[in-house]
Design a protein around this motif. Sequence first.
Motif, short mmCIF file in Angstrom:
data_model
loop_
_atom_site.label_atom_id
_atom_site.label_comp_id
_atom_site.label_asym_id
_atom_site.label_seq_id
_atom_site.Cartn_x
_atom_site.Cartn_y
_atom_site.Cartn_z
N MET A 44 0.84 -1.19 0.00
CA MET A 44 0.00 0.00 0.00
C MET A 44 0.88 1.24 0.00
SD MET A 44 -3.13 -0.72 2.71
CE MET A 44 -2.25 -1.81 3.83
N SER A 45 0.28 2.34 -0.41
CA SER A 45 0.96 3.63 -0.28
C SER A 45 0.88 4.07 1.17
CB SER A 45 0.30 4.68 -1.18
OG SER A 45 -1.01 4.97 -0.72
N SER A 46 1.65 5.07 1.50
CA SER A 46 1.65 5.59 2.87
C SER A 46 0.26 6.06 3.27
CB SER A 46 2.66 6.73 2.99
OG SER A 46 2.58 7.34 4.24
N LYS A 47 -0.40 6.78 2.39
CA LYS A 47 -1.73 7.31 2.70
C LYS A 47 -2.75 6.19 2.86
CE LYS A 47 -5.14 10.71 1.14
NZ LYS A 47 -5.49 11.72 0.11
N GLN A 48 -2.69 5.18 1.99
CA GLN A 48 -3.63 4.06 2.08
C GLN A 48 -3.45 3.31 3.41
OE1 GLN A 48 -2.45 2.04 -1.51
NE2 GLN A 48 -4.20 2.83 -2.70
N LEU A 49 -2.20 3.07 3.77
CA LEU A 49 -1.93 2.35 5.01
C LEU A 49 -2.38 3.16 6.23
CD1 LEU A 49 -0.66 -0.09 6.42
CD2 LEU A 49 1.55 1.06 6.31
N GLN B 258 8.74 0.39 -3.08
CA GLN B 258 8.85 0.27 -4.54
C GLN B 258 7.69 1.03 -5.17
OE1 GLN B 258 8.83 -3.92 -5.40
NE2 GLN B 258 10.89 -4.28 -4.58
N ASN B 259 8.03 1.98 -6.06
CA ASN B 259 7.00 2.75 -6.78
C ASN B 259 5.95 3.35 -5.85
OD1 ASN B 259 8.23 2.04 -9.26
ND2 ASN B 259 7.08 0.09 -9.29
N HIS B 260 6.43 3.99 -4.79
CA HIS B 260 5.57 4.69 -3.82
C HIS B 260 4.67 3.74 -3.03
CE1 HIS B 260 6.86 8.42 -5.66
NE2 HIS B 260 6.46 7.99 -6.84
N LYS C 109 -10.38 7.42 17.97
CA LYS C 109 -9.88 8.15 16.80
C LYS C 109 -8.44 8.55 17.05
CE LYS C 109 -14.20 10.03 14.97
NZ LYS C 109 -14.90 11.26 14.52
N VAL C 110 -7.58 8.12 16.15
CA VAL C 110 -6.14 8.36 16.31
C VAL C 110 -5.58 8.95 15.03
CG1 VAL C 110 -3.90 7.27 16.69
CG2 VAL C 110 -5.90 6.45 17.95
N ASP C 111 -4.76 9.97 15.18
CA ASP C 111 -4.01 10.51 14.05
C ASP C 111 -2.73 9.70 13.94
OD1 ASP C 111 -2.94 12.00 12.03
OD2 ASP C 111 -2.39 13.71 13.29
N PHE C 112 -2.82 8.55 13.28
CA PHE C 112 -1.72 7.57 13.27
C PHE C 112 -0.47 8.16 12.64
CE2 PHE C 112 0.58 3.82 11.69
CZ PHE C 112 0.65 3.08 12.86
N GLU C 113 0.67 7.90 13.30
CA GLU C 113 1.97 8.41 12.85
C GLU C 113 2.55 7.49 11.78
OE1 GLU C 113 3.00 11.51 13.41
OE2 GLU C 113 4.53 11.21 14.93
N ALA D 91 6.11 5.29 11.66
CA ALA D 91 6.04 3.83 11.66
C ALA D 91 6.82 3.24 10.48
CB ALA D 91 4.58 3.38 11.60
N LEU D 92 6.62 3.80 9.29
CA LEU D 92 7.29 3.28 8.10
C LEU D 92 8.79 3.53 8.14
CD1 LEU D 92 4.68 4.26 5.37
CD2 LEU D 92 5.26 1.94 6.14
N SER D 93 9.21 4.67 8.70
CA SER D 93 10.65 4.95 8.77
C SER D 93 11.35 3.92 9.65
CB SER D 93 10.89 6.36 9.30
OG SER D 93 10.48 6.49 10.64
N LYS D 94 10.69 3.49 10.73
CA LYS D 94 11.28 2.45 11.59
C LYS D 94 11.40 1.13 10.84
CE LYS D 94 8.39 3.07 15.07
NZ LYS D 94 7.87 4.43 15.01
#
Length: 414
Positions: free
Chosen positions: A347-352, A388-390, A367-371, A375-378
């Motif tokens: 998935m893309s970052s926004k989709q995930l 791959q391809n965004h 309701k959470v403004d998920f980081e 998360a992905l940088s870790k």
Amino acid sequence: MQIKNREDRFIPLRKVDVIQACIGMDKLPNESSEQFQLLSQLIISTLHFEFHQNLEVLKDSYAPFDPNSDTHSIKVFSEDELKAKQNVFAKAFTQVLNAANFEKITEQDLRDALEEESLFKVRLAVEFNDFSEMVFYRRGEYQKTETIKKWWGLKKDTVTFTNYDKVAVYIKFKDKEYFKEHNKAINNFEPGSTIIKLFQNVPKADLEMLFPNSEVRMRTIDKVIIGGSAVAGGAVVLVTKLGASLVVLAGLFSFWLGLSDKLVTISSQQLIVLGTGVGILGGFIFKEWSKFKNRKLRFMKALADNLYFKNLDNNAGVFHHLIDAAEEEECKEAILAFYFLTVDGPMSSKQLDTRIEAWLESQFKVKVDFEISDALSKLLRFGIVVKQNHHYHALPIDAAQKQLDTRWDSIFNC
């Protein structure tokens, strides 16, 4: 009653419950569920080691400023070295707070707190010039409704106010020269020291009570009550107790000022009357002064009692609390991101981000403004997710386990 005010980055769930909820969705085969649980423990252990290093940096950089240190300092730091230590500490402390999903309280929020009426009916004054640095952080902001008693319990009002689950306070006092120059008393703190405090369940309107130099002041209504009582009581005393004494004094003053030619002689009986009158007046003044002091003491006790139950930790002890909170948040973020990339595919970052937030709301009603970026940088840094391809792809669980094992072993290679 609590009403969520806006979305926070904080995930109000234990990491153990997050792991079990993921496994409970039954989207992984049985053997993969066990592997996922083991992988989660590897992620937790890896992050625990990293945050232990952060804790050591905080302890070392804060040591020269710690007012509660129980160890001997074997080195005298120069001014430049102290400034360098302070900068390292401020940066590391901010990073830990951010990792624990705390938000900085703005100067406008602090100004609003000073202007709003305290829920505890205590008026406080704060001398901001005593501080060289002052930063407040909060986590968990929501609207809270409570019933407050007024007029000695005869009236009840329902008030809704902004409340914070946690508030971290970072304050550095000015040096000795400042307090000496301004002839200010030094009470319960060391000039030039840095204090760190952590509180819970703090109304926004009462943020000023968290300052170390806050002073209790009388509210206007309290001054009116005490002043009105003093005027009424004074009038009664003048009429009923001091009438005879006032007649004698009026005659004396009239003769001395030349308003009357009648010589006033004071007998022993009149002296007794005057002495009694002075004693009654002195007793009345002392009584009113005592009422004022007692009322102020009640306010101070209310403030102390309130802070006693809100204070969670102080100075270096705050680091352990925040490090644990930051570690919890980082673990939950990494585990959730890896899980949904595994079961739902790339998935893309926004989709995930949207997928995880929707799941948290439907599963736990939060309701959470998920980081997502954090998360992905870790996961990218650990090498268990590739981009791959965004779109982000999770490694198979067994491959991710091997990657984390290899990474863990390399930490201690010399």
